[in-house]
Design an enzyme around this catalytic site. Sequence first.
Site, PDB file in Angstrom:
ATOM      1  N   GLU A  34       4.006  -6.669 -21.935  1.00  0.00           N
ATOM      2  CA  GLU A  34       4.135  -6.866 -20.489  1.00  0.00           C
ATOM      3  C   GLU A  34       3.007  -6.185 -19.722  1.00  0.00           C
ATOM      4  OE1 GLU A  34       6.021  -9.114 -19.544  1.00  0.00           O
ATOM      5  OE2 GLU A  34       7.206  -9.290 -21.376  1.00  0.00           O
ATOM      6  N   HIS A  87       0.290  -8.681 -19.290  1.00  0.00           N
ATOM      7  CA  HIS A  87       0.520  -9.516 -18.118  1.00  0.00           C
ATOM      8  C   HIS A  87       0.225  -8.743 -16.835  1.00  0.00           C
ATOM      9  CE1 HIS A  87       2.224 -12.978 -20.118  1.00  0.00           C
ATOM     10  NE2 HIS A  87       3.199 -12.271 -20.680  1.00  0.00           N
ATOM     11  N   GLU A 106      -0.620 -15.443 -21.233  1.00  0.00           N
ATOM     12  CA  GLU A 106      -0.089 -15.046 -22.534  1.00  0.00           C
ATOM     13  C   GLU A 106      -1.193 -14.569 -23.462  1.00  0.00           C
ATOM     14  OE1 GLU A 106       3.351 -14.284 -24.826  1.00  0.00           O
ATOM     15  OE2 GLU A 106       3.037 -14.777 -22.708  1.00  0.00           O
TER      16      GLU A 106
END
Length: 491
Positions: free
Chosen positions: A257, A260, A286
Site C-alpha cells: 500500500e 500506491h 499496481e
Amino acid sequence: MTALNDLLKFDSQTQALSQVAGRLGWDQETMMPENSGDQRGVEMAALEGVLHARRCDARVGEWLSQIHIGTQDGVIQAQLREIRLSFERAVKVPGDLAEAIASTTSMSQGKWAAARAADDFAAFAPVLEEVLALKREEGQALAVGADVYDTMLADYEPGTSAAELEQMFGALRPGLVELRGAILEKEPAQAMQGPFDEAAQLQISNLLAEKFGYDLKRGRIDKAVHPFSSGSGQDVRITTRTNPDDPFNCFYSTIHEVGHGCYEQNVDPKYLLTAIGQGTSMGVHESQSRIYENQLGRSRAFTEFLFSKMQAHFGDFGIPSAEAFYKSVNSVSQGFIRTEADEVQYNLHVLLRFDLERALVSGDLQVKDLQTAWNDRFYSDFGYHVASASQGCLQDVHWSVGLFGYFPTYSLGNVYAGCLHETLREACPQLDEDLRVGNLASATDWLRDNVQCHGGLKLPRQTISDACGFEPSEAPLLAYLKQKFSYIYDL
C-alpha cells in the site's frame, strides 16, 4: 475569464469533491461505526449525484468546444483530454443510475463483510445480482454497441482491451504453471515460530513505510480487513492488517500500500486537484505497489535488513539465518487467498477472477452459480478444494462495490513491474548494497522521477514504455521469476 480558465476552475472543484467522496469511503472501511451503513449509503449517493451533475454539466461541453487544444502546452492538453473523457462518459450515464450505483455499492460493502464473516455466499448473492445488474446497465449505456466488459476495463486501464490482456495472460500462464509445478515438488521453506506481538508488528510496519518513502505528515496508516490506499496529493491514507501467526501479512501489506501511497504523494504538486493529479491507471498503480512489495521488499538484499529488525523485535523466531529468512519470505505453498499469495501463484489467482467476471458480465455465468464455478476453476488451477466461501468467492471486496474490470490490472501491474525492475537494475547498479542496509532511496527516487511524478500526464502504456525504453511485455516478469525461484528452490 476565458473558457479554459473557467473550465479548469470548475474541474478543480469537482476533483476536490471527488477527494471528499474518497475520504468517506476510507472512513467506511476503517472508522465508521458498525450500524452506520444505511445512512452512509444515502450520503454517498447524495455526493455522487452532485459529482455526476458536475461531470455532465452542459457548460463543460461548451467550454471544451471553445478551446483550441492545439495551441495549449502538453500539460493543459493532457488535462483537457481527461476532462473530455470524463464528460463524454458522464453524459451517457443517467444521473439516477449513478446515484443508484453509489447507494447500492455502499450498502453492498457491508453486506459482503457480514456474509464473508459468516461464510454465507447465499446471503450475499441477491445483493451481488443487484450490483451486477446496475453495472451492466451502466456498461451498456457507455458501450453504445461496443464490448461492455471493455468499457468497464477502460475505467481502470484506458487503452487496453480484454482481447489484448487475454493474449498477454495467455503467454504468461504456461510459464507460471510450469514454475509452480517444479517448486511444489521441492521441500517447503522453513517456517517461523510465533506468535508475533501486534504492537511490534505495527512498529516495524511504520518503519518500513518510512524507509520506502511514505510521508506520514501527508498520510496515515490504519487497520482494515482488506488493505487499501486512498487519496492523492497532500492527503494519502493507507491501511494494513495484522495476524499474530504471520507478520509478513502486515509487513508486505504495508509495503504494497505504500507503493500506491507514494505514487500519489509523488505526483508533481503542480497537478494537485487537476484531472491529471493522480496515477494514470490502476495497472500502473499496481506496478508501483508490486515492485515495492516484491522486487524490492522481497529481494535477497532487503530481507537481510528486515531479518535484523525482526530479530531485534521478536528475538529467536525459528529462522536461523538471513538466507533461510529470504527463502521463508518467498516461500511457495498452497493457499486460497489472493492477497497472501506468493509471486509465482499470485497471477493465477487474478486470471481466475478475470475469466469469471467476464462471464458474469456477459451473462454466461449467473450469480447463483458463481460459488460453484469459482470452486471448480480453483480446483482445476490449483489442484485442491476451496474450504469455505470466505476463502473463495467472498474473499475480495471488489465485486461488492462494483469494480468489474479492476482485477486484470493486478496482473498487468505485475507485468509492468517486471519491465520497470529490469530497467531499474540497469540504472542503479549499486541497488543491492543499498537494500542490505535498508536504504531504498536510489530505487524510490528512480521510480518517482520516471513514473510517479507524471501522474496522469501520459497514457498508461506510454508511461511505462517511456520509463523503460521499450514496449511492455510479460517476458521480463517471467525471466525475473524463473531466476529468483530457481535459486531459492534449487531448480
